[in-house]
Structures are given as C-alpha cells and as structure tokens.
Write a protein that holds these residues in place. Sequence first.
Motif, short mmCIF file in Angstrom:
data_model
loop_
_atom_site.label_atom_id
_atom_site.label_comp_id
_atom_site.label_asym_id
_atom_site.label_seq_id
_atom_site.Cartn_x
_atom_site.Cartn_y
_atom_site.Cartn_z
N THR A 291 0.83 -1.21 0.00
CA THR A 291 0.00 0.00 0.00
C THR A 291 0.86 1.25 0.00
O THR A 291 0.57 2.22 -0.72
N GLY B 291 0.99 3.68 -3.38
CA GLY B 291 0.59 5.08 -3.22
C GLY B 291 1.68 6.05 -3.68
O GLY B 291 1.40 7.05 -4.34
N ARG C 186 4.97 9.80 0.57
CA ARG C 186 3.53 9.79 0.84
C ARG C 186 3.20 8.78 1.93
O ARG C 186 3.53 7.60 1.83
N LEU D 175 0.69 6.46 4.60
CA LEU D 175 -0.55 5.71 4.49
C LEU D 175 -1.74 6.61 4.82
O LEU D 175 -1.64 7.49 5.69
N ASP D 176 -2.85 6.40 4.15
CA ASP D 176 -4.07 7.11 4.52
C ASP D 176 -4.53 6.62 5.89
O ASP D 176 -4.35 5.45 6.26
N GLU D 177 -5.16 7.52 6.64
CA GLU D 177 -5.56 7.20 8.01
C GLU D 177 -6.47 5.97 8.07
O GLU D 177 -6.31 5.11 8.93
N ASN D 178 -7.42 5.87 7.13
CA ASN D 178 -8.38 4.77 7.22
C ASN D 178 -7.73 3.41 7.01
O ASN D 178 -8.21 2.40 7.53
N TRP D 179 -6.62 3.36 6.26
CA TRP D 179 -5.97 2.07 6.01
C TRP D 179 -5.49 1.44 7.32
O TRP D 179 -5.50 0.22 7.47
#
Length: 449
Positions: free
Chosen positions: A153, A157, A166, A168-172
């Motif tokens: 991931t 990204g 970049r 990780l997105d918070e929701n991941w």
Amino acid sequence: MPSSPHRLSSFVEYPADSPFPLENLPWSIISTKSDHADKRAAVALGGHVVDLAALTSLHHLFDAQSAHPPPFDAATAARLFAQPTLNDYISLPSATHRAFRSFLQHLFSSHCALLRDDPSARHQVLVPRDDVTLHLPVKVGDYTDFCASREHTINAGRIIFNVDDRPLDENWLQLPIAYHGRSSSVVVSGTPITRPCGISKMRVPGAKPHFGPSKVVDYELEVAFIIGGGTEGKPNDLGEPIPLQEAEQRIFGLLIMNDWSARDIQGYEMVPLGPFAGKNFGTTVSPWIVETSALEPFRVPSPAQDPTPLPHLDQRGEGKQWDISLAVDVKASDSDKWTTTTETNLKYLYWTASQMVVHHAACGCNLNAGDMLGSGTISGPASDPNPAACLLEKTWGGRNAFKLEGGGERTYIQDGDTVRMTAQATRADGLTIGFGDCTGQLVSARHAA
C-alpha cells in the motif's frame, strides 16, 4: 519416507520433502481422461490423488463401529464427494472437517491395514496425479479482495501519486480495506487470460480517453481464504456480525491467487468508486485448497499494529499469520527459462484473515461457504532481496525494466508470457506443505474498437 518422530508415516511412498505428505491432504476437484465429464472430490497424497468418490464405494471403511470411524456414513460421503464442487463439504461444521481429515490420515497411515494390505482397493482409490485433470475446487459465490499489505500500500501510493514520502491514509490503519471482485471470472490454474480492453488515458498534457487493449497488464501475488461452515455448519445470518474469536473457524482453507490487473484501465476508472474493468477480466487460483489444520505448525505472530485497532478488530497482541514462502516466476513465450520476479512471505501481511472476516461481517453482511477473500498483494520489506509482489512495485511504475533469464527485458506482462506462482511452508524436520502451482498465460486481446 519421513523418518522424524514428529512426522506421520504412510504406506503410500513419497519423498520426505514432498509438498503433499500425509500432513497436508489438500482438496481439489478432479477428472480423468477416461471420464472427463465425471468431476469429483479428491485430496493429494504424494504423487497420487485419493479419489474420494471411489473411496465411498468401499462401504466397510465407513463402519461407525470401527476403532477410527469417519464423521459420516458411506451414503453421505458418496453424496458429498461425487459432486463437481466442494461447496457442500466445506459448508459442514469445522469439527467435521477435522474429524474426516483425521480419518483419512489414519486410513492412509503405515500402521492401518485396511488399504495397505488390499491392493485392489488401493488401485481403485489411488490415482497418479499426472493422470488427472484438476478443476476449480469450489463454486465461488462472492469474491472480495482486500489490501492488507502495508508495504504494498505504501509503495503503490508513492508510485501512483509520484510522492516519495507519501504516508498511508488514516483509514488504512483503522480497517482492512477491500473491494468486491467478480466471481464469474475466477479461473483455475492453467486457464489462459485474455488481455483486456477498456478505457484509459495517458498521464500526459492534452491526452484524451481512448478505448483499446490494456498496455500495462500486471500480476498481483495473493493468498485467497475460502469460507467454510464455521463451528455450526451454517453462514452467519444477514445482519449478524462475526466476533473475532469465531472468525478463523469460518476459514476452511487457503490457496494461491493471481489478481491480474490492467494498471492503465484501473488507474483511470478507480476514482471515485474503485477497481472494476481493470480487475474483473480474470483471477487465477491454484487448484488445491490447503486446510487451515494442515498449516497449524506454521503459525507465527502477526506484525504489530499501530495504532491499536478498534475493539471489535483488536487482537490484543495475539494476532497470528502463517509462515508461508511465496514466489513468482515469469517466462516469455519464446523461452524455456523462468525468471524469478518475487520472493515474499504471507507472514508480512499487516491485517490477519480473522480481521478480514470480522470487518466483512461487521456491517451485517452474510458470508457463505465457498466465498473467497483475497489477501491483497503480499509484498515484503525493502530489506528483502526480491520483495515486490507485483510489477507496479518491481519496476516502480514501469520506470525500471528487469532482465529475463532467457534474454530480453520486461516492465509489465506481454502477450505470450506465462506467470507462475508457488507457495510452501517448510519445517526444520523437512515437513513441507505445498499448494501446487498457480499458473496463467496472457494471450492477445480479442477486440479493440
């Protein structure tokens, strides 16, 4: 034959490092050249398969009064194993699966005379593996593909957004992300995969959308989890969540999975609803389902999760993965040499299979026997020598080609290339649990407007 005191011994001869020892007994659906239309259940044992439909005709083996009885009678076994899929069998309670597995291990052990001393019966139920055709083992009702690898991931990204740092997105980090795949295009190993056509758009100024064959076909090395009957032999009801302590009992077994991906089509269609035509043109799985019971010696702690998941997903530091080595080899159509492109391990996966099951059902979604959950691309840490589990990562978005052993180079899969995925778990005493191959050849697109 195995000589370790910790190994099971069978009267069926096979090398000590056979991927299909008595400790494994993976499941598939077979047919033979003489009766190709007659598909039925089998398990692998050494260089043979045990034809379970044939086994049920030996009624004396299913005697409930025997010292080691099976969990059902011969008539029930005949109904279960003469079918062209394993769905009815895997829908039974997990305790029944364990009991029948124990029955088979006893029946084919070196100290059981029932088949060992009956050449005619042995000839009836043991078929050389080279003499059978392997088929898709289950009818996949629903297929969900997760994205459970932290390494994949992060890498994907940074490649897609061209941002080297970049995050990780918070929701991941709060839930195992997934999308709903297409079960109708799940195919067994050896089935050709047609290069898909779709709409894409070059990432250059002034480019316009166009329809045509994908120019960027990739593989994704994954493991699939096949849903079984759980402790009660029935699916959770619509609206009923599955608690974490029961989740793993819902998993009958594992197989290898290639989530073929058309990166250019996928990249243009993903916003705002996620993958569609870039994914649903084909998903290849290995023909053998390895039961979770066979993999129990290979349990290892799962990676630490930070932040701590919400309570319904929190394994309180007791999460488990499987130590299973995974590899991918690629071969061009004009070569007989394979190039190893990926070497990784299931133990690196951040989210566990149990957490995937819990999250899938937390909203009230019912999971049925035969449903398939893909792990997502299982990339390893950058410190490993060959960790990228897809070519998007290995070539960093097509920027860095790699050399083929037989000459030439690749950034993505070309027409005629064959992709082979393998998996095995190995113990110090030589015990090896194999999954068979997951192989597919990419063939030319059929239509382009």
